[in-house]
Design a protein around this motif. Structure first.
Motif, PDB file in Angstrom:
ATOM      1  N   LEU A 185       0.832  -1.211   0.000  1.00 16.24           N
ATOM      2  CA  LEU A 185       0.000   0.000   0.000  1.00 16.24           C
ATOM      3  C   LEU A 185       0.864   1.258   0.000  1.00 16.24           C
ATOM      4  O   LEU A 185       0.569   2.231  -0.703  1.00 16.24           O
ATOM      5  N   ALA A 194      -2.550   2.100   4.403  1.00 19.97           N
ATOM      6  CA  ALA A 194      -1.462   1.383   5.072  1.00 19.97           C
ATOM      7  C   ALA A 194      -1.495   1.658   6.572  1.00 19.97           C
ATOM      8  O   ALA A 194      -1.401   0.731   7.393  1.00 19.97           O
ATOM      9  N   GLU A 215      -0.719   4.683  -1.060  1.00 19.77           N
ATOM     10  CA  GLU A 215      -1.944   4.636  -0.252  1.00 19.77           C
ATOM     11  C   GLU A 215      -1.591   4.635   1.232  1.00 19.77           C
ATOM     12  O   GLU A 215      -1.858   3.669   1.958  1.00 19.77           O
TER      13      GLU A 215
END
Length: 196
Positions: free
Chosen positions: A167, A176, A172
């Protein structure tokens, strides 16, 4: 945003247990997670370092990519055992104000079955933060007690490490961060002998 104290233990913990992290080669880590205890091949006479910080463990093992650290374990141990380790520990380095002098520190270190290092805590991208995270090194009787008496459960969290890392690489960060274990201040009480 509130900055934690310079030296503080933060961990996932319950009323009776605390979770610490270690990373091992698969031939040790996989049987440990499968059986919920460290295998006979785990060297109980060697010093072993346990880390309450998931992100510090990720920094140390390179998101489970470093050689012989491909299996990340979440080891739930008794708070009574962890607290004993802290009580019997000595700082791994001399520190003025904590020890009377270098000779006193060396004497303490010689007799201590545990030692403590305070290392920079890490952010999601494993950059150092301005406050510290605890590593507890256990040797001799403390190492054996950790493996055979204090351990309550062992989980393989390598898939979690890989998911969080994936992630982050995809940009992201919020997703995460949402997967990270919740680590709150651990109620250890004063640790003046450990500089905290």
């Amino acid at each position: 945003m509130h900055t934690p104290p310079h030296r503080q233990i933060r961990a996932a913990h319950t009323d009776t247990t605390i979770t610490v992290y270690q990373a091992y080669a698969p031939h040790l880590g996989i049987p440990a997670a499968r059986d919920g205890r460290f295998p006979a091949a785990w060297k109980r006479e060697r010093m072993t370092w346990i880390k309450p910080s998931f992100l510090w463990m990720m920094y140390r093992c390179g998101w489970a990519a470093k050689t012989d650290q491909e299996t990340v374990l979440a080891v739930e141990i008794t708070r009574a055992g962890f607290d004993r380790g802290l009580r019997e520990a000595c700082l791994s380095h001399y520190e003025a104000g904590v020890h009377a002098d270098r000779a006193a520190w060396q004497e303490s270190l010689r007799g201590a079955p545990a030692r403590v290092q305070w290392d920079p805590e890490r952010d999601l991208h494993l950059n150092p933060l301005p406050y510290r995270s605890l590593q507890l090194g256990l040797s001799g009787p403390a190492s054996r007690a950790y493996a055979d008496e204090w351990t309550v459960s062992i989980r393989d969290v390598t898939p979690l490490a890989r998911e969080v890392h994936g992630l982050i690489r995809s940009g992201e960060d919020d997703a995460a961060r949402a997967l990270l274990p919740v680590e709150t201040p651990y109620p250890s009480g004063p640790l003046a002998h450990l500089g905290a």
